[in-house]
Write a protein that holds these residues in place. Structure first.
Motif, PDB file in Angstrom:
ATOM      1  N   VAL A   1       0.832  -1.202   0.000  1.00 26.67           N
ATOM      2  CA  VAL A   1       0.000   0.000   0.000  1.00 26.67           C
ATOM      3  C   VAL A   1       0.868   1.254   0.000  1.00 26.67           C
ATOM      4  O   VAL A   1       0.596   2.220  -0.737  1.00 26.67           O
ATOM      5  N   ALA A   2       1.925   1.259   0.808  1.00 23.19           N
ATOM      6  CA  ALA A   2       2.798   2.427   0.911  1.00 23.19           C
ATOM      7  C   ALA A   2       3.413   2.775  -0.451  1.00 23.19           C
ATOM      8  O   ALA A   2       3.468   3.953  -0.843  1.00 23.19           O
ATOM      9  N   LYS A   3       3.865   1.767  -1.180  1.00 23.29           N
ATOM     10  CA  LYS A   3       4.459   2.008  -2.495  1.00 23.29           C
ATOM     11  C   LYS A   3       3.396   2.394  -3.523  1.00 23.29           C
ATOM     12  O   LYS A   3       3.654   3.179  -4.436  1.00 23.29           O
ATOM     13  N   GLY A   4       2.204   1.844  -3.351  1.00 19.52           N
ATOM     14  CA  GLY A   4       1.156   2.083  -4.332  1.00 19.52           C
ATOM     15  C   GLY A   4       0.623   3.494  -4.342  1.00 19.52           C
ATOM     16  O   GLY A   4       0.197   4.003  -5.381  1.00 19.52           O
TER      17      GLY A   4
ATOM     18  N   TYR B   1      -7.304  -2.143   6.177  1.00 17.98           N
ATOM     19  CA  TYR B   1      -7.056  -0.712   6.334  1.00 17.98           C
ATOM     20  C   TYR B   1      -7.298  -0.282   7.781  1.00 17.98           C
ATOM     21  O   TYR B   1      -8.432  -0.068   8.211  1.00 17.98           O
ATOM     22  N   SER B   2      -6.203  -0.116   8.495  1.00 19.26           N
ATOM     23  CA  SER B   2      -6.274   0.371   9.872  1.00 19.26           C
ATOM     24  C   SER B   2      -6.573   1.857   9.850  1.00 19.26           C
ATOM     25  O   SER B   2      -6.626   2.502   8.793  1.00 19.26           O
ATOM     26  N   SER B   3      -6.751   2.419  11.022  1.00 24.86           N
ATOM     27  CA  SER B   3      -7.045   3.847  11.131  1.00 24.86           C
ATOM     28  C   SER B   3      -5.928   4.690  10.514  1.00 24.86           C
ATOM     29  O   SER B   3      -6.176   5.671   9.811  1.00 24.86           O
ATOM     30  N   GLY B   4      -4.682   4.283  10.757  1.00 24.83           N
ATOM     31  CA  GLY B   4      -3.539   5.014  10.203  1.00 24.83           C
ATOM     32  C   GLY B   4      -3.502   4.950   8.680  1.00 24.83           C
ATOM     33  O   GLY B   4      -3.233   5.948   8.007  1.00 24.83           O
ATOM     34  N   LYS B   5      -3.756   3.773   8.140  1.00 24.28           N
ATOM     35  CA  LYS B   5      -3.770   3.617   6.685  1.00 24.28           C
ATOM     36  C   LYS B   5      -4.887   4.449   6.057  1.00 24.28           C
ATOM     37  O   LYS B   5      -4.715   5.044   4.982  1.00 24.28           O
ATOM     38  N   ARG B   6      -6.022   4.499   6.722  1.00 28.12           N
ATOM     39  CA  ARG B   6      -7.150   5.260   6.177  1.00 28.12           C
ATOM     40  C   ARG B   6      -6.820   6.754   6.111  1.00 28.12           C
ATOM     41  O   ARG B   6      -7.206   7.437   5.162  1.00 28.12           O
ATOM     42  N   THR B   7      -6.131   7.257   7.113  1.00 25.61           N
ATOM     43  CA  THR B   7      -5.750   8.671   7.114  1.00 25.61           C
ATOM     44  C   THR B   7      -4.873   8.986   5.909  1.00 25.61           C
ATOM     45  O   THR B   7      -5.077   9.987   5.206  1.00 25.61           O
ATOM     46  N   THR B   8      -3.900   8.132   5.648  1.00 31.86           N
ATOM     47  CA  THR B   8      -3.002   8.324   4.508  1.00 31.86           C
ATOM     48  C   THR B   8      -3.745   8.192   3.189  1.00 31.86           C
ATOM     49  O   THR B   8      -3.546   8.986   2.259  1.00 31.86           O
ATOM     50  N   MET B   9      -4.614   7.184   3.085  1.00 35.73           N
ATOM     51  CA  MET B   9      -5.381   6.979   1.861  1.00 35.73           C
ATOM     52  C   MET B   9      -6.314   8.148   1.583  1.00 35.73           C
ATOM     53  O   MET B   9      -6.455   8.592   0.439  1.00 35.73           O
ATOM     54  N   ASN B  10      -6.946   8.668   2.612  1.00 34.45           N
ATOM     55  CA  ASN B  10      -7.865   9.796   2.438  1.00 34.45           C
ATOM     56  C   ASN B  10      -7.142  11.051   1.957  1.00 34.45           C
ATOM     57  O   ASN B  10      -7.675  11.817   1.142  1.00 34.45           O
ATOM     58  N   LEU B  11      -5.924  11.266   2.443  1.00 39.69           N
ATOM     59  CA  LEU B  11      -5.136  12.403   1.967  1.00 39.69           C
ATOM     60  C   LEU B  11      -4.814  12.254   0.480  1.00 39.69           C
ATOM     61  O   LEU B  11      -4.857  13.230  -0.281  1.00 39.69           O
ATOM     62  N   MET B  12      -4.516  11.029   0.062  1.00 36.70           N
ATOM     63  CA  MET B  12      -4.229  10.773  -1.346  1.00 36.70           C
ATOM     64  C   MET B  12      -5.469  11.019  -2.201  1.00 36.70           C
ATOM     65  O   MET B  12      -5.402  11.620  -3.276  1.00 36.70           O
ATOM     66  N   ILE B  13      -6.619  10.555  -1.719  1.00 35.44           N
ATOM     67  CA  ILE B  13      -7.868  10.730  -2.463  1.00 35.44           C
ATOM     68  C   ILE B  13      -8.182  12.204  -2.648  1.00 35.44           C
ATOM     69  O   ILE B  13      -8.596  12.642  -3.732  1.00 35.44           O
ATOM     70  N   LYS B  14      -7.980  13.011  -1.619  1.00 31.03           N
ATOM     71  CA  LYS B  14      -8.238  14.441  -1.719  1.00 31.03           C
ATOM     72  C   LYS B  14      -7.298  15.096  -2.731  1.00 31.03           C
ATOM     73  O   LYS B  14      -7.698  16.008  -3.465  1.00 31.03           O
ATOM     74  N   GLN B  15      -6.061  14.610  -2.775  1.00 29.95           N
ATOM     75  CA  GLN B  15      -5.104  15.150  -3.743  1.00 29.95           C
ATOM     76  C   GLN B  15      -5.525  14.816  -5.176  1.00 29.95           C
ATOM     77  O   GLN B  15      -5.494  15.685  -6.060  1.00 29.95           O
ATOM     78  N   ILE B  16      -5.942  13.585  -5.395  1.00 25.03           N
ATOM     79  CA  ILE B  16      -6.405  13.176  -6.725  1.00 25.03           C
ATOM     80  C   ILE B  16      -7.686  13.925  -7.097  1.00 25.03           C
ATOM     81  O   ILE B  16      -7.865  14.359  -8.243  1.00 25.03           O
ATOM     82  N   ARG B  17      -8.570  14.071  -6.133  1.00 26.29           N
ATOM     83  CA  ARG B  17      -9.834  14.769  -6.388  1.00 26.29           C
ATOM     84  C   ARG B  17      -9.586  16.210  -6.828  1.00 26.29           C
ATOM     85  O   ARG B  17     -10.226  16.704  -7.772  1.00 26.29           O
ATOM     86  N   ASN B  18      -8.652  16.897  -6.183  1.00 22.74           N
ATOM     87  CA  ASN B  18      -8.343  18.270  -6.557  1.00 22.74           C
ATOM     88  C   ASN B  18      -7.759  18.345  -7.965  1.00 22.74           C
ATOM     89  O   ASN B  18      -8.059  19.273  -8.727  1.00 22.74           O
ATOM     90  N   ALA B  19      -6.929  17.361  -8.315  1.00 18.93           N
ATOM     91  CA  ALA B  19      -6.346  17.342  -9.654  1.00 18.93           C
ATOM     92  C   ALA B  19      -7.420  17.105 -10.715  1.00 18.93           C
ATOM     93  O   ALA B  19      -7.424  17.756 -11.770  1.00 18.93           O
TER      94      ALA B  19
ATOM     95  N   LYS C   1     -17.981  12.094  -7.355  1.00 22.80           N
ATOM     96  CA  LYS C   1     -17.922  10.639  -7.284  1.00 22.80           C
ATOM     97  C   LYS C   1     -16.844  10.178  -6.304  1.00 22.80           C
ATOM     98  O   LYS C   1     -16.890   9.088  -5.773  1.00 22.80           O
ATOM     99  N   MET C   2     -15.844  11.021  -6.086  1.00 22.83           N
ATOM    100  CA  MET C   2     -14.746  10.669  -5.201  1.00 22.83           C
ATOM    101  C   MET C   2     -15.062  10.922  -3.740  1.00 22.83           C
ATOM    102  O   MET C   2     -14.338  10.438  -2.853  1.00 22.83           O
ATOM    103  N   GLU C   3     -16.117  11.687  -3.472  1.00 23.63           N
ATOM    104  CA  GLU C   3     -16.467  11.984  -2.081  1.00 23.63           C
ATOM    105  C   GLU C   3     -16.797  10.710  -1.314  1.00 23.63           C
ATOM    106  O   GLU C   3     -16.507  10.591  -0.126  1.00 23.63           O
ATOM    107  N   THR C   4     -17.411   9.762  -1.995  1.00 22.02           N
ATOM    108  CA  THR C   4     -17.825   8.527  -1.324  1.00 22.02           C
ATOM    109  C   THR C   4     -16.647   7.611  -1.014  1.00 22.02           C
ATOM    110  O   THR C   4     -16.817   6.611  -0.311  1.00 22.02           O
ATOM    111  N   TRP C   5     -15.474   7.907  -1.560  1.00 21.44           N
ATOM    112  CA  TRP C   5     -14.304   7.083  -1.306  1.00 21.44           C
ATOM    113  C   TRP C   5     -13.707   7.316   0.077  1.00 21.44           C
ATOM    114  O   TRP C   5     -13.029   6.439   0.621  1.00 21.44           O
ATOM    115  N   LEU C   6     -13.916   8.500   0.606  1.00 18.69           N
ATOM    116  CA  LEU C   6     -13.307   8.863   1.877  1.00 18.69           C
ATOM    117  C   LEU C   6     -13.886   8.041   3.033  1.00 18.69           C
ATOM    118  O   LEU C   6     -15.106   7.913   3.163  1.00 18.69           O
ATOM    119  N   LEU C   7     -13.018   7.506   3.864  1.00 16.06           N
ATOM    120  CA  LEU C   7     -13.433   6.686   5.010  1.00 16.06           C
ATOM    121  C   LEU C   7     -12.947   7.288   6.318  1.00 16.06           C
ATOM    122  O   LEU C   7     -11.951   7.970   6.356  1.00 16.06           O
TER     123      LEU C   7
END
Length: 288
Positions: free
Chosen positions: A177-180, A253-271, A282-288
């Motif tokens: 996940v970290a590399k992905g 996906y632990s709590s820590g992983k979710r925080t990192t994933m959500n930050l990535m999703i917000k970055q992609i969403r802005n782009a 459509k990306m709003e529903t991805w956030l956990l």
């Protein structure tokens, strides 16, 4: 004056002519395969036209295009549902999809254009970064990264439809996940540079397939490629559907992983918001 004396024996002449015709047809098939297949690997030309497109009689079998088409990419991060989308494209148009890769399982099971990346296929599967010299147009497939990483991990450790053991997740999942995350961001930001790209969301295809097929059909129509949505809906699932995992989602996906994933999703969403219109909700529903 000599034609009156020429005697043609039908018992011997007809079989000879028939044999010559068969030889010419066979040579034509061999030549066609070598032209279409960049690696000139021997495979059955019959297979290129034998796959049935759903159960509808009006829907043609999947085959190579009889004319040169624009070079259209079907670009996605691995695990985003590219195989299913290729199936739908083939059903929709009756034209084989290609790939920059060679997957024998796909080539022998429903994807006769596998490993072709020329104008005889309706779209070319690629997980590579955007290269402005390669593709005239692009269909950009994107999926919820939480699901994408799980799907890719399963494929890497099994195949298109299998599931790895719990031990595989314990030893390799966190690093995977970290590399992905960085690769996911890099991939989509690169393809958003294409001036003629259609974003397609895997989530939306699952929710309203007919609507998304209309979007794809309209996009292809601009390249003179016809499609019949009824043919895609006649057999929408394909043969490479993966079974849902019985393992609880929190295991991956632990709590820590979710925080990192959500930050990535917000970055992609802005782009995406800067590049496209009316898609980021459509990306709003991805956030956990």
């Amino acid at each position: 004056m000599y034609m009156r004396h020429l005697h043609i024996n039908p018992r011997t002449t007809v079989p000879v002519i028939f044999g010559v015709l068969l030889t010419v047809m066979a040579m034509g098939q061999i030549f066609t395969v070598k032209v279409f297949h960049r690696n000139s690997r021997p495979f059955s030309t019959y297979f290129l036209t034998s796959n049935q497109n759903g159960s509808e009689k009006r829907c043609p079998g999947v085959r190579l295009s009889p004319r040169i088409l624009p070079h259209i990419a079907l670009a996605s991060y691995p695990g985003s549902g590219n195989t299913w989308t290729r199936h739908l494209l083939q059903q929709l148009t009756g034209i084989a999809t290609g790939s920059v890769y060679t997957d024998e399982d796909l080539r022998l099971n429903g994807f006769p254009g596998e490993s072709l990346s020329n104008g005889f296929v309706v779209a070319v599967k690629t997980h590579e970064l955007y290269d402005e010299t390669l593709y005239d147009r692009a269909i950009l497939l994107i999926r919820n990264p939480y699901e994408t990483f799980l799907s890719l991990f399963k494929f890497v450790h099994t195949n298109h439809t299998g599931a790895p053991s719990i031990e595989k997740y314990v030893t390799g999942w966190t690093m995977f996940v970290a590399k992905g995350i960085d690769k996911y961001i890099q991939f989509y930001t690169s393809w958003m540079k294409h001036v003629d790209v259609l974003p397609i969301f895997y989530d939306m295809m699952k929710q309203n397939l007919t609507h998304e097929l209309h979007r794809i059909k309209d996009f292809l129509a601009k390249s003179g490629i016809k499609g019949d949505i009824r043919c895609a809906l006649a057999e929408p699932s394909g043969s490479h559907k993966r079974k849902k995992s019985l393992i609880p989602f929190d295991f991956f996906y632990s709590s820590g992983k979710r925080t990192t994933m959500n930050l990535m999703i917000k970055q992609i969403r802005n782009a995406f918001k800067k590049r496209f219109r009316n898609v980021t909700e459509k990306m709003e529903t991805w956030l956990l």
